[in-house]
Design a protein around this motif. Structure first.
Motif, PDB file in Angstrom:
ATOM      1  N   PHE A 107       0.802  -1.225   0.000  1.00 53.03           N
ATOM      2  CA  PHE A 107       0.000   0.000   0.000  1.00 53.03           C
ATOM      3  C   PHE A 107       0.832   1.271   0.000  1.00 53.03           C
ATOM      4  CE2 PHE A 107      -2.463  -3.294   2.261  1.00 53.03           C
ATOM      5  CZ  PHE A 107      -3.460  -3.456   1.312  1.00 53.03           C
ATOM      6  N   ILE A 108       1.974   1.198   0.638  1.00 51.98           N
ATOM      7  CA  ILE A 108       2.793   2.399   0.830  1.00 51.98           C
ATOM      8  C   ILE A 108       4.241   2.100   0.483  1.00 51.98           C
ATOM      9  CG2 ILE A 108       3.713   4.000   2.573  1.00 51.98           C
ATOM     10  CD1 ILE A 108       0.832   4.537   2.250  1.00 51.98           C
ATOM     11  N   ASN A 109       4.888   3.042  -0.162  1.00 50.25           N
ATOM     12  CA  ASN A 109       6.334   2.976  -0.272  1.00 50.25           C
ATOM     13  C   ASN A 109       6.891   4.292   0.263  1.00 50.25           C
ATOM     14  OD1 ASN A 109       8.802   1.867  -0.818  1.00 50.25           O
ATOM     15  ND2 ASN A 109       8.798   2.399  -2.984  1.00 50.25           N
ATOM     16  N   VAL A 110       8.065   4.231   0.827  1.00 46.94           N
ATOM     17  CA  VAL A 110       8.715   5.433   1.334  1.00 46.94           C
ATOM     18  C   VAL A 110      10.111   5.491   0.744  1.00 46.94           C
ATOM     19  CG1 VAL A 110       9.559   6.622   3.396  1.00 46.94           C
ATOM     20  CG2 VAL A 110       7.361   5.446   3.468  1.00 46.94           C
ATOM     21  N   GLU A 111      10.467   6.627   0.209  1.00 45.91           N
ATOM     22  CA  GLU A 111      11.796   6.808  -0.371  1.00 45.91           C
ATOM     23  C   GLU A 111      12.480   7.991   0.296  1.00 45.91           C
ATOM     24  OE1 GLU A 111      10.681   5.370  -4.913  1.00 45.91           O
ATOM     25  OE2 GLU A 111      11.073   7.472  -4.507  1.00 45.91           O
ATOM     26  N   THR A 144      11.403  -2.247   5.408  1.00 51.07           N
ATOM     27  CA  THR A 144      10.338  -2.567   4.450  1.00 51.07           C
ATOM     28  C   THR A 144       9.169  -3.314   5.081  1.00 51.07           C
ATOM     29  OG1 THR A 144      11.697  -4.426   3.754  1.00 51.07           O
ATOM     30  CG2 THR A 144      11.692  -2.523   2.330  1.00 51.07           C
ATOM     31  N   GLU A 145       9.451  -4.155   6.067  1.00 49.90           N
ATOM     32  CA  GLU A 145       8.338  -4.923   6.639  1.00 49.90           C
ATOM     33  C   GLU A 145       7.364  -4.042   7.422  1.00 49.90           C
ATOM     34  OE1 GLU A 145      11.555  -5.533   7.099  1.00 49.90           O
ATOM     35  OE2 GLU A 145      11.988  -6.208   9.137  1.00 49.90           O
ATOM     36  N   ASN A 146       7.771  -2.801   7.721  1.00 48.51           N
ATOM     37  CA  ASN A 146       6.863  -1.908   8.445  1.00 48.51           C
ATOM     38  C   ASN A 146       6.134  -0.923   7.518  1.00 48.51           C
ATOM     39  OD1 ASN A 146       7.692  -3.111  10.755  1.00 48.51           O
ATOM     40  ND2 ASN A 146       9.011  -1.450  11.445  1.00 48.51           N
ATOM     41  N   LEU A 147       6.458  -0.932   6.247  1.00 51.45           N
ATOM     42  CA  LEU A 147       5.927   0.102   5.353  1.00 51.45           C
ATOM     43  C   LEU A 147       4.408   0.206   5.374  1.00 51.45           C
ATOM     44  CD1 LEU A 147       8.208  -0.198   2.190  1.00 51.45           C
ATOM     45  CD2 LEU A 147       7.881   1.840   3.620  1.00 51.45           C
ATOM     46  N   ASP A 148       3.762  -0.942   5.369  1.00 50.69           N
ATOM     47  CA  ASP A 148       2.297  -0.901   5.306  1.00 50.69           C
ATOM     48  C   ASP A 148       1.662  -0.477   6.624  1.00 50.69           C
ATOM     49  OD1 ASP A 148       1.999  -1.326   2.625  1.00 50.69           O
ATOM     50  OD2 ASP A 148       1.815  -3.499   2.806  1.00 50.69           O
ATOM     51  N   GLU A 149       2.499  -0.242   7.660  1.00 50.90           N
ATOM     52  CA  GLU A 149       1.984   0.282   8.928  1.00 50.90           C
ATOM     53  C   GLU A 149       1.877   1.799   8.896  1.00 50.90           C
ATOM     54  OE1 GLU A 149       1.079  -1.903  11.255  1.00 50.90           O
ATOM     55  OE2 GLU A 149       1.768  -3.454   9.892  1.00 50.90           O
ATOM     56  N   CYS A 150       2.374   2.429   7.837  1.00 51.99           N
ATOM     57  CA  CYS A 150       2.383   3.892   7.751  1.00 51.99           C
ATOM     58  C   CYS A 150       0.978   4.438   7.986  1.00 51.99           C
ATOM     59  CB  CYS A 150       2.893   4.327   6.377  1.00 51.99           C
ATOM     60  SG  CYS A 150       2.824   6.112   6.107  1.00 51.99           S
ATOM     61  N   PRO A 188      12.363  19.841   2.210  1.00 53.11           N
ATOM     62  CA  PRO A 188      11.332  19.605   1.197  1.00 53.11           C
ATOM     63  C   PRO A 188      11.798  18.633   0.120  1.00 53.11           C
ATOM     64  CG  PRO A 188      11.556  21.954   1.647  1.00 53.11           C
ATOM     65  CD  PRO A 188      12.662  21.264   2.396  1.00 53.11           C
ATOM     66  N   GLY A 189      11.000  17.623  -0.146  1.00 54.31           N
ATOM     67  CA  GLY A 189      11.300  16.673  -1.217  1.00 54.31           C
ATOM     68  C   GLY A 189      12.273  15.572  -0.841  1.00 54.31           C
ATOM     69  N   ALA A 190      12.845  15.643   0.370  1.00 49.24           N
ATOM     70  CA  ALA A 190      13.858  14.655   0.750  1.00 49.24           C
ATOM     71  C   ALA A 190      13.251  13.286   1.030  1.00 49.24           C
ATOM     72  CB  ALA A 190      14.629  15.147   1.971  1.00 49.24           C
ATOM     73  N   VAL A 191      12.039  13.296   1.580  1.00 49.58           N
ATOM     74  CA  VAL A 191      11.341  12.041   1.859  1.00 49.58           C
ATOM     75  C   VAL A 191      10.049  12.041   1.061  1.00 49.58           C
ATOM     76  CG1 VAL A 191      10.173  10.665   3.637  1.00 49.58           C
ATOM     77  CG2 VAL A 191      12.324  11.823   4.174  1.00 49.58           C
ATOM     78  N   ARG A 192       9.775  10.906   0.431  1.00 47.52           N
ATOM     79  CA  ARG A 192       8.528  10.772  -0.325  1.00 47.52           C
ATOM     80  C   ARG A 192       7.737   9.593   0.241  1.00 47.52           C
ATOM     81  NH1 ARG A 192      12.411  12.162  -3.875  1.00 47.52           N
ATOM     82  NH2 ARG A 192      13.014  10.004  -4.161  1.00 47.52           N
ATOM     83  N   VAL A 193       6.498   9.869   0.593  1.00 50.46           N
ATOM     84  CA  VAL A 193       5.596   8.806   1.030  1.00 50.46           C
ATOM     85  C   VAL A 193       4.634   8.572  -0.130  1.00 50.46           C
ATOM     86  CG1 VAL A 193       3.863   8.093   2.709  1.00 50.46           C
ATOM     87  CG2 VAL A 193       5.832   9.450   3.447  1.00 50.46           C
ATOM     88  N   ILE A 194       4.749   7.395  -0.732  1.00 47.26           N
ATOM     89  CA  ILE A 194       4.053   7.119  -1.985  1.00 47.26           C
ATOM     90  C   ILE A 194       2.880   6.183  -1.727  1.00 47.26           C
ATOM     91  CG2 ILE A 194       4.354   6.167  -4.310  1.00 47.26           C
ATOM     92  CD1 ILE A 194       7.476   6.720  -3.699  1.00 47.26           C
ATOM     93  N   LYS A 195       1.700   6.645  -2.095  1.00 47.84           N
ATOM     94  CA  LYS A 195       0.499   5.842  -1.866  1.00 47.84           C
ATOM     95  C   LYS A 195       0.298   4.922  -3.067  1.00 47.84           C
ATOM     96  CE  LYS A 195      -1.557   9.949  -0.163  1.00 47.84           C
ATOM     97  NZ  LYS A 195      -2.753  10.757  -0.012  1.00 47.84           N
ATOM     98  N   LEU A 196       0.789   3.715  -2.944  1.00 50.08           N
ATOM     99  CA  LEU A 196       0.710   2.763  -4.051  1.00 50.08           C
ATOM    100  C   LEU A 196      -0.743   2.420  -4.377  1.00 50.08           C
ATOM    101  CD1 LEU A 196       3.586   0.346  -2.968  1.00 50.08           C
ATOM    102  CD2 LEU A 196       3.713   2.215  -4.609  1.00 50.08           C
TER     103      LEU A 196
END
Ligand code: SF4
Length: 80
Positions: free
Chosen positions: A6-10, A45-51, A63-71
């Motif tokens: 559901f979520i990716n974080v970069e 990675t195993e916690n990503l979907d807990e976001c 600004p822009g350093a972290v991206r929370v991506i709603k897959l």
């Protein structure tokens, strides 16, 4: 299941080695998606979907350093 559905974080490569930022991200995220070590920040990675989309990581970083991506939403970015 370790792959996020559901979520990716970069974290942008330009700040991924910033130890101060790494510790800050580790501290603010309520579900432990960021891990700080001597090399900087990595994503648990195993916690990503807990976001919980709280945005604390966005406010803690430049600004822009972290991206929370709603897959689940066609890759829409969480706004700061
Ligand atoms: S939005 Fe909140 S829960 Fe999601 S990664 Fe950022 S700090 Fe963690």
């Amino acid at each position: 299941m370790s792959e996020a559905l559901f979520i990716n974080v970069e974290v942008d490569a330009s700040v991924a080695g910033d130890l101060t930022l790494a510790r800050k991200l580790e501290e603010v995220c309520p579900v432990d998606i960021f891990a700080a070590d001597e090399f900087g920040v990595s994503i648990v990675t195993e916690n990503l979907d807990e976001c919980v989309l709280c945005g604390l990581c966005l406010h803690a970083s430049p600004p822009g350093a972290v991206r929370v991506i709603k897959l689940y939403d066609d890759g829409a970015l969480l706004a700061a």
